[in-house]
Design a protein around this motif. Structure first.
Motif, PDB file in Angstrom:
ATOM      1  N   TYR A 171      36.184  66.930 -15.361  1.00  0.00           N
ATOM      2  CA  TYR A 171      34.885  66.981 -16.015  1.00  0.00           C
ATOM      3  C   TYR A 171      34.729  65.890 -17.073  1.00  0.00           C
ATOM      4  O   TYR A 171      33.742  65.866 -17.799  1.00  0.00           O
ATOM      5  N   SER A 172      35.697  64.995 -17.154  1.00  0.00           N
ATOM      6  CA  SER A 172      35.631  63.921 -18.131  1.00  0.00           C
ATOM      7  C   SER A 172      34.466  62.986 -17.802  1.00  0.00           C
ATOM      8  O   SER A 172      34.227  62.646 -16.639  1.00  0.00           O
ATOM      9  N   THR A 173      33.729  62.610 -18.808  1.00  0.00           N
ATOM     10  CA  THR A 173      32.601  61.702 -18.622  1.00  0.00           C
ATOM     11  C   THR A 173      32.786  60.463 -19.471  1.00  0.00           C
ATOM     12  O   THR A 173      33.417  60.497 -20.523  1.00  0.00           O
ATOM     13  N   ARG A 174      32.220  59.363 -19.011  1.00  0.00           N
ATOM     14  CA  ARG A 174      32.315  58.119 -19.761  1.00  0.00           C
ATOM     15  C   ARG A 174      31.266  58.108 -20.866  1.00  0.00           C
ATOM     16  O   ARG A 174      30.171  58.652 -20.709  1.00  0.00           O
ATOM     17  N   PRO A 233      37.349  34.714 -28.267  1.00  0.00           N
ATOM     18  CA  PRO A 233      37.144  34.008 -26.997  1.00  0.00           C
ATOM     19  C   PRO A 233      38.263  34.237 -25.975  1.00  0.00           C
ATOM     20  O   PRO A 233      39.077  33.355 -25.697  1.00  0.00           O
ATOM     21  N   ILE A 234      38.288  35.434 -25.388  1.00  0.00           N
ATOM     22  CA  ILE A 234      39.335  35.773 -24.429  1.00  0.00           C
ATOM     23  C   ILE A 234      38.778  35.825 -23.012  1.00  0.00           C
ATOM     24  O   ILE A 234      37.593  36.062 -22.794  1.00  0.00           O
ATOM     25  N   ILE A 235      39.652  35.610 -22.065  1.00  0.00           N
ATOM     26  CA  ILE A 235      39.306  35.771 -20.669  1.00  0.00           C
ATOM     27  C   ILE A 235      39.035  37.253 -20.394  1.00  0.00           C
ATOM     28  O   ILE A 235      39.514  38.126 -21.110  1.00  0.00           O
ATOM     29  N   ARG A 236      38.267  37.526 -19.372  1.00  0.00           N
ATOM     30  CA  ARG A 236      37.826  38.844 -18.915  1.00  0.00           C
ATOM     31  C   ARG A 236      36.531  39.224 -19.626  1.00  0.00           C
ATOM     32  O   ARG A 236      36.482  39.416 -20.828  1.00  0.00           O
ATOM     33  N   GLU A 237      35.499  39.308 -18.798  1.00  0.00           N
ATOM     34  CA  GLU A 237      34.140  39.448 -19.305  1.00  0.00           C
ATOM     35  C   GLU A 237      33.923  40.744 -20.074  1.00  0.00           C
ATOM     36  O   GLU A 237      33.350  40.738 -21.170  1.00  0.00           O
ATOM     37  N   TYR A 238      34.364  41.884 -19.525  1.00  0.00           N
ATOM     38  CA  TYR A 238      34.082  43.149 -20.202  1.00  0.00           C
ATOM     39  C   TYR A 238      34.797  43.214 -21.548  1.00  0.00           C
ATOM     40  O   TYR A 238      34.203  43.608 -22.557  1.00  0.00           O
ATOM     41  N   GLU A 239      36.066  42.864 -21.578  1.00  0.00           N
ATOM     42  CA  GLU A 239      36.830  42.957 -22.815  1.00  0.00           C
ATOM     43  C   GLU A 239      36.230  42.076 -23.909  1.00  0.00           C
ATOM     44  O   GLU A 239      36.145  42.477 -25.074  1.00  0.00           O
ATOM     45  N   ARG A 247      22.539  36.154 -15.900  1.00  0.00           N
ATOM     46  CA  ARG A 247      21.666  36.851 -14.951  1.00  0.00           C
ATOM     47  C   ARG A 247      22.476  37.476 -13.813  1.00  0.00           C
ATOM     48  O   ARG A 247      23.408  36.879 -13.293  1.00  0.00           O
ATOM     49  N   ASN A 248      22.139  38.734 -13.489  1.00  0.00           N
ATOM     50  CA  ASN A 248      22.776  39.538 -12.439  1.00  0.00           C
ATOM     51  C   ASN A 248      24.113  40.145 -12.864  1.00  0.00           C
ATOM     52  O   ASN A 248      24.805  40.750 -12.039  1.00  0.00           O
ATOM     53  N   PHE A 249      24.443  39.998 -14.148  1.00  0.00           N
ATOM     54  CA  PHE A 249      25.640  40.654 -14.678  1.00  0.00           C
ATOM     55  C   PHE A 249      25.267  41.620 -15.813  1.00  0.00           C
ATOM     56  O   PHE A 249      26.049  41.868 -16.716  1.00  0.00           O
ATOM     57  N   GLU A 250      24.050  42.175 -15.722  1.00  0.00           N
ATOM     58  CA  GLU A 250      23.552  43.053 -16.777  1.00  0.00           C
ATOM     59  C   GLU A 250      24.280  44.389 -16.852  1.00  0.00           C
ATOM     60  O   GLU A 250      24.134  45.116 -17.839  1.00  0.00           O
ATOM     61  N   ASP A 251      25.046  44.746 -15.841  1.00  0.00           N
ATOM     62  CA  ASP A 251      25.727  46.046 -15.826  1.00  0.00           C
ATOM     63  C   ASP A 251      27.137  45.989 -16.409  1.00  0.00           C
ATOM     64  O   ASP A 251      27.922  46.918 -16.210  1.00  0.00           O
ATOM     65  N   VAL A 252      27.458  44.942 -17.130  1.00  0.00           N
ATOM     66  CA  VAL A 252      28.836  44.756 -17.581  1.00  0.00           C
ATOM     67  C   VAL A 252      29.325  45.933 -18.422  1.00  0.00           C
ATOM     68  O   VAL A 252      30.473  46.385 -18.258  1.00  0.00           O
ATOM     69  N   LEU A 253      28.494  46.457 -19.312  1.00  0.00           N
ATOM     70  CA  LEU A 253      28.934  47.576 -20.148  1.00  0.00           C
ATOM     71  C   LEU A 253      28.953  48.887 -19.372  1.00  0.00           C
ATOM     72  O   LEU A 253      29.761  49.775 -19.660  1.00  0.00           O
ATOM     73  N   GLU A 254      28.054  49.042 -18.413  1.00  0.00           N
ATOM     74  CA  GLU A 254      28.003  50.265 -17.619  1.00  0.00           C
ATOM     75  C   GLU A 254      29.206  50.357 -16.677  1.00  0.00           C
ATOM     76  O   GLU A 254      29.833  51.406 -16.536  1.00  0.00           O
ATOM     77  N   ILE A 255      29.531  49.254 -16.028  1.00  0.00           N
ATOM     78  CA  ILE A 255      30.642  49.250 -15.068  1.00  0.00           C
ATOM     79  C   ILE A 255      31.978  49.273 -15.794  1.00  0.00           C
ATOM     80  O   ILE A 255      32.903  50.000 -15.418  1.00  0.00           O
ATOM     81  N   ALA A 256      32.068  48.468 -16.861  1.00  0.00           N
ATOM     82  CA  ALA A 256      33.304  48.377 -17.649  1.00  0.00           C
ATOM     83  C   ALA A 256      34.490  48.135 -16.712  1.00  0.00           C
ATOM     84  O   ALA A 256      34.475  47.206 -15.914  1.00  0.00           O
ATOM     85  N   ARG A 257      35.529  49.011 -16.797  1.00  0.00           N
ATOM     86  CA  ARG A 257      36.693  48.882 -15.923  1.00  0.00           C
ATOM     87  C   ARG A 257      36.788  50.034 -14.925  1.00  0.00           C
ATOM     88  O   ARG A 257      37.853  50.297 -14.365  1.00  0.00           O
ATOM     89  N   LEU A 258      35.657  50.741 -14.732  1.00  0.00           N
ATOM     90  CA  LEU A 258      35.594  51.833 -13.747  1.00  0.00           C
ATOM     91  C   LEU A 258      36.655  52.896 -13.998  1.00  0.00           C
ATOM     92  O   LEU A 258      37.201  53.487 -13.072  1.00  0.00           O
ATOM     93  N   LYS A 259      36.944  53.129 -15.276  1.00  0.00           N
ATOM     94  CA  LYS A 259      37.929  54.143 -15.637  1.00  0.00           C
ATOM     95  C   LYS A 259      37.228  55.290 -16.350  1.00  0.00           C
ATOM     96  O   LYS A 259      36.245  55.085 -17.061  1.00  0.00           O
TER      97      LYS A 259
END
Length: 682
Positions: free
Chosen positions: A108-111, A196-202, A88-100
């Motif tokens: 003009y590059s888009t994610r 099972p690796i550390i770092r939530e987005y990856e 809960r409250n981490f629903e944006d994990v795929l949207e935020i990703a690594r902010l790259k």
């Protein structure tokens, strides 16, 4: 004793390599792929093997297969309609990703759009501490509400990825069980079971990709297995893996992410084996099929590995053979945009309908058509007689483009080839920069149906040492799957300082991973001596990211903290030119790779030449838009010691090697064509 068969299903052709255990000889074959009827190419290939070589299905004792169905599912976006359950409250994990952004120099590059839409991401009230303590356990009512919402949204599968599940998977496992109870039959996947690796987005994106491709991969593998069983192939079936090894088909169904780069990895493994056996220590492999050109770095027969390889628009974080791909295959379509600019790709004609010159209903000109219109291919049948090229049809298809551009057909064909080579050049330049290598020190090892056709043009631009074309370049990917070892990766997140006090825990973790690895090999039916290697993701205290450091397994097993730290200092110095030997070293992930060797064919020398090479015909062909009288040689007529001057064309069953002016061809004792640049006469 029997036959070991390797199969690679590409966009245009399906390749077969057969290893006879009695005499270690290799037989090869190509048939047209059937994307309209998956499995039909396997049936056609088995029939052709019987007709050509007398190989019966019941005599096959080992069967391995490389496929691109996983990566194509991601690229085409036709996988599961997934829901994602997060903390809960981490629903944006795929949207935020690594902010790259994908291209940092493009304003003009888009994610890309995530594989799971934001309205299909559901938070679950649960929490795991960073040390693995359960702070909040998930409740059935909360999970039931999320499942109901996911089903109402039309989701056909669920991925569960919670904070710190790499440390303790209990909350994820509890939710998986609840989903299975609440909605029996609804596929559910967890990040801790996937990788099972550390770092939530990856961890999350890797699990999402695995779940996304699972239904298409499973259906494909079911069909593949059914076809073989119907034809009498009763041996265990294997699938090539992203890491360059092979695994049983049951594991492939369950762990789809482990085979998502199956097809491309096979080619690199085959190229590495052949290059090392022939004495070429440093090569860039160039595999050009119907839809893409794939390039990899190989040193001393070993490909480079990494994590974070791109699958379409997304990265996966499992160990993978490092391959760079560009949409420039033999079937890539040439077109003129609204501004009158000639472009090539990424659309591909595939095998159905295929290039226009195949005569199978294709109407859009391709790279293969450009080469055919230049008179460089089509002087003999291709694909073991499956294709007879129509060069006149290729020229007719290119003519409208030439008219729009206001130039000749030959000039247009030359420009199509040049644009394709330019795209490959850009991709190879990025790869060589990534690994810090100088392409002038490497040979280009060309294979695939179109690799030898375009290799010299690319090597010329990169000023490489030369081009190597193996004896049967069209089936190297099938050979790679055939010779690949049983191989699996294991990982344990440790996240501790490397100190004498913490070393016993590290040694215990290493022992547990070894036990798991040996059990996996036994489960795959391997009874020989296993090869076990250990590495670790390590960093200095305060750094944000790690470097993978090879470790001595004996030092890890005895808990030698000083030796482990010294290995990291040495690797850091090798990569960056310096090391801080007084700084605290952290070990984040412990990695273990278990391999079980498979039988390998003998690479035999060919007979020596007794006279000069004789062409079978001479043709008019165009290089860079200029006409030349060009000799055409049959590959089977060439012997060790033959030397051919360029321009030249070398034709064989599975491909055509095109040698432009400025090169010379030598046939070495292994039957390779070794093509090098020669100084122009003044």
């Amino acid at each position: 004793m029997g036959y070991r068969v390797g199969v690679d299903v590409g966009g245009s052709f399906t390749d077969f390599a057969v290893f006879d255990e009695r005499d270690a000889r290799i037989s090869t074959l190509k048939v047209l792929s059937r994307p309209d009827a998956p499995g039909a190419e396997i049936t056609a290939g088995l029939d052709a093997l019987k007709a050509r070589y007398g190989i019966e299905a019941e005599d096959v004792v080992y069967f391995t297969h490389g496929t691109t169905v996983g990566i194509n599912t991601v690229i085409q976006r036709n996988g599961h309609e997934l829901a994602l359950f997060t903390t809960r409250n981490f629903e944006d994990v795929l949207e935020i990703a690594r902010l790259k952004i994908p291209q940092i120099h493009n304003l003009y590059s888009t994610r890309p759009e995530p594989l799971v839409r934001r309205d299909r991401v559901f938070g679950i009230d649960e929490r795991m501490a960073a040390d693995g303590r359960i702070l909040t356990a998930p409740q059935r009512e909360d999970v039931a509400a999320a499942v109901a919402a996911a089903q109402a949204a039309g989701c056909t599968g669920i991925v569960v990825s919670f904070l710190h599940a790499y440390r303790n998977p209990q909350n994820e496992q509890a939710v998986v069980r609840l989903v299975q109870e609440i909605a029996p039959g609804l596929p559910v996947f967890s990040s801790s079971a996937t990788w099972p690796i550390i770092r939530e987005y990856e961890r999350t994106i890797t699990a999402v990709i695995s779940g996304y491709v699972q239904p298409r991969v499973a259906r494909y593998l079911d069909r593949f297995e059914a076809v073989l069983r119907e034809r009498g192939v009763a041996c265990p079936l294997h699938i090539t893996k992203t890491n360059g090894g092979v695994m049983g088909i049951a594991q492939a169904r369950a762990e789809c992410v482990q085979m998502i780069l199956s097809g491309t990895a096979s080619g690199v493994i085959g190229a590495g084996y052949l290059a090392q056996a022939s004495g070429f220590e440093r090569v860039l492999s160039l595999d050009i099929g119907g839809t893409s050109a794939d390039v990899a770095v190989i040193v001393d027969g070993r490909p480079q590995y990494g994590v974070g390889e791109l699958i379409g628009d997304f990265q996966i974080h499992v160990p993978s053979v490092s391959v760079s791909s560009v949409g420039q295959g033999g079937g890539s379509v040439a077109w003129v945009d609204d501004h009158g600019v000639l472009k090539v790709g990424p659309d591909s004609a595939g095998s159905t309908p295929g290039p226009v010159c195949y005569g199978r209903g294709g109407t859009r000109p391709t790279i293969t058509d450009a080469v055919a219109a230049s008179g460089l291919i089509g002087h003999t049948a291709l694909g073991y007689g499956a294709v007879h090229l129509d060069r006149a049809a290729a020229r007719a298809a290119i003519a409208p483009l030439a008219a729009r551009l206001g130039i000749t057909v030959e000039e247009t064909a030359a420009n199509i080839i040049e644009i394709s080579v330019s795209s490959m050049y850009a991709e190879v330049s990025g790869l060589t920069s990534r690994f810090g290598i100088d392409p002038r020190e490497f040979h280009l090892f060309a294979f695939g149906g179109a690799g030898p056709m375009l290799a010299c043009f690319l090597a010329r631009e990169l000023a490489m040492r030369g081009v190597v074309v193996p004896p049967t370049p069209g089936v190297v990917s099938a050979l790679g799957g055939l010779i690949a070892d049983l191989k699996n990766d294991f990982i344990r997140t440790i996240w501790a300082d490397v100190t004498p006090a913490g070393a016993p825990a590290l040694a215990a973790a290493c022992g547990e991973l070894q036990e798991t690895a040996r059990a996996w090999l036994a489960g795959q039916g391997f009874a020989g001596e296993a090869e076990i290697t250990v590495s670790a993701d390590m960093r200095y205290l305060g750094q944000s990211y790690e470097i993978e450091t090879p470790l001595d397994i004996a030092a890890v097993s005895r808990g030698d903290a000083a030796a482990i730290a010294a290995a990291f200092h040495a690797e850091h110095a090798r990569l960056f030119g310096h090391a801080d030997r007084e700084a605290t070293v952290q070990l984040v992930n412990l990695r273990l790779v278990a391999s079980g060797a498979t039988p390998k064919p003998h690479i035999r020398e060919i007979p020596a030449a007794t006279g000069p090479a004789q062409p079978m015909t001479r043709v008019e062909a165009w290089f860079d838009g200029v006409a030349h009288a060009v000799p055409v040689y049959a590959r089977g007529d060439l012997a060790a010691g033959h030397r051919i001057s360029a321009p030249a064309i070398v034709a064989q069953d599975d491909t055509t090697t095109v040698v432009p002016p400025g090169f010379a061809v030598d046939v070495d004792r292994w039957g390779n064509l070794v093509i090098t640049a020669v100084a122009e006469e003044k």
